[in-house]
Write a protein that holds these residues in place. Sequence first.
Motif, PDB file in Angstrom:
ATOM      1  N   PHE A 194      14.617  98.546  37.556  1.00 28.49           N
ATOM      2  CA  PHE A 194      14.500  97.377  36.687  1.00 28.49           C
ATOM      3  C   PHE A 194      13.681  97.716  35.448  1.00 28.49           C
ATOM      4  N   HIS A 195      12.624  98.530  35.623  1.00 26.03           N
ATOM      5  CA  HIS A 195      11.780  98.873  34.470  1.00 26.03           C
ATOM      6  C   HIS A 195      12.521  99.817  33.525  1.00 26.03           C
ATOM      7  N   GLU A 196      13.225 100.791  34.097  1.00 28.25           N
ATOM      8  CA  GLU A 196      13.873 101.795  33.248  1.00 28.25           C
ATOM      9  C   GLU A 196      15.155 101.284  32.613  1.00 28.25           C
ATOM     10  N   GLN A 197      15.898 100.416  33.361  1.00 26.61           N
ATOM     11  CA  GLN A 197      17.227 100.028  32.871  1.00 26.61           C
ATOM     12  C   GLN A 197      17.367  98.542  32.591  1.00 26.61           C
ATOM     13  N   GLY A 198      16.512  97.724  33.210  1.00 25.79           N
ATOM     14  CA  GLY A 198      16.612  96.274  33.023  1.00 25.79           C
ATOM     15  C   GLY A 198      16.932  95.578  34.323  1.00 25.79           C
TER      16      GLY A 198
END
Lengths: 216, 216
Positions: B25-29
């Motif tokens: 979620f942090h790296e890609q959304g």
Amino acid sequence: MGNQTLPAGAASTRARLLDAAAKLFHEQGIHVGVDAVCREAGVSKRSMYQLFAGKDDLVAASLERSAPGFSAALLPAPDDGRSPRERILHVFERLEHLEPMQDFLGCPFVATAVQAKSPDHPASVIARRHKDGLTDFFRHEAHRGGARDPELLARQLTMVFDGASARSVVQAHELDGLAVTTAGALMDIAGIGSSSPDGDGAPVPRAAQPATSPPR
Amino acid sequence: MGNQTLPAGAASTRARLLDAAAKLFHEQGIHVGVDAVCREAGVSKRSMYQLFAGKDDLVAASLERSAPGFSAALLPAPDDGRSPRERILHVFERLEHLEPMQDFLGCPFVATAVQAKSPDHPASVIARRHKDGLTDFFRHEAHRGGARDPELLARQLTMVFDGASARSVVQAHELDGLAVTTAGALMDIAGIGSSSPDGDGAPVPRAAQPATSPPR
């Protein structure tokens, strides 16, 4: 990404796609698929791919198309006769006014860059250019207002603008003057008074305004 | 969303899912699907749905699990003997240090709220609670430091924190002291000097520090 060379039909199709994309990306996020954008626009995917290299290009172009509208909603008219301090405060007053009207979705440029997850994404490039434009406006007015360090003040004001926008998203609550008060305080420190229309003479810093503290 | 009542195996599965979710979620959304999270975690979708009501719950729980780590990375240790001013500046120094290390992805709480698009999303609730915690820290130190209006200063500092984070995302560039300088300037205005460890005696405001302006 201009559409100057497109025939009238393609230009209209392109505009419909960009309007639909801007709406869906802002309301739901840039992960919304091209299928949904084409459906909203009433345009075939084939037509979409004739006009845009791909999804990233569509995201960037829709953001670029929105940019003049956002600038017009935020910035004062050129040469409106007000002082640099008033012209800068105008931007923060407009931000405080617009956030609730836009359902606390925040600055679309920051939101897009946050979602794009890469500074090289074509939409991140558009977002950066728009933010640089806002900083340019602040720098120009800071210089006119006789700020000690117009570059520093311009970057500080842009940071407060983005922070205010982020805060309104997280809190989903009106800013209650926080952005305006903070911009004013930073101008006080930089030496931009109310009565220095063109940087002539000594700027008169106003005292930091005591602000009543709303509940959050 | 605690896991106190889970048997050891389920607790470990839950932890693997939350670690995988936080990373993706942090790296890609947060639009990344549960399939991808389960694959990354090496957990079946059936097991996932036994532990989480759904995607929104997974997003919120992964953010909540990350929160203590972010707080530890940003906040000074309790009672580290430094003045309130130094303890507040610590947060901004850490932010400036951490953003480049985290590839300029910005504050995960703001990023999640921006993507969630609703203040009622369970992850938005977590994000708001975390930001309120940061504001509480600032308010407490502002009060100890003898600030004229601790509530106002605390909200201003939180706004600058979020704005600095947003700026580092959009510019993908180190802040070069901008957040620290601005926090210091706002503390000057609020009357928090370096030599007022517990709000006793008159705080001594420092002059706003002239900062050299990096290219952007």
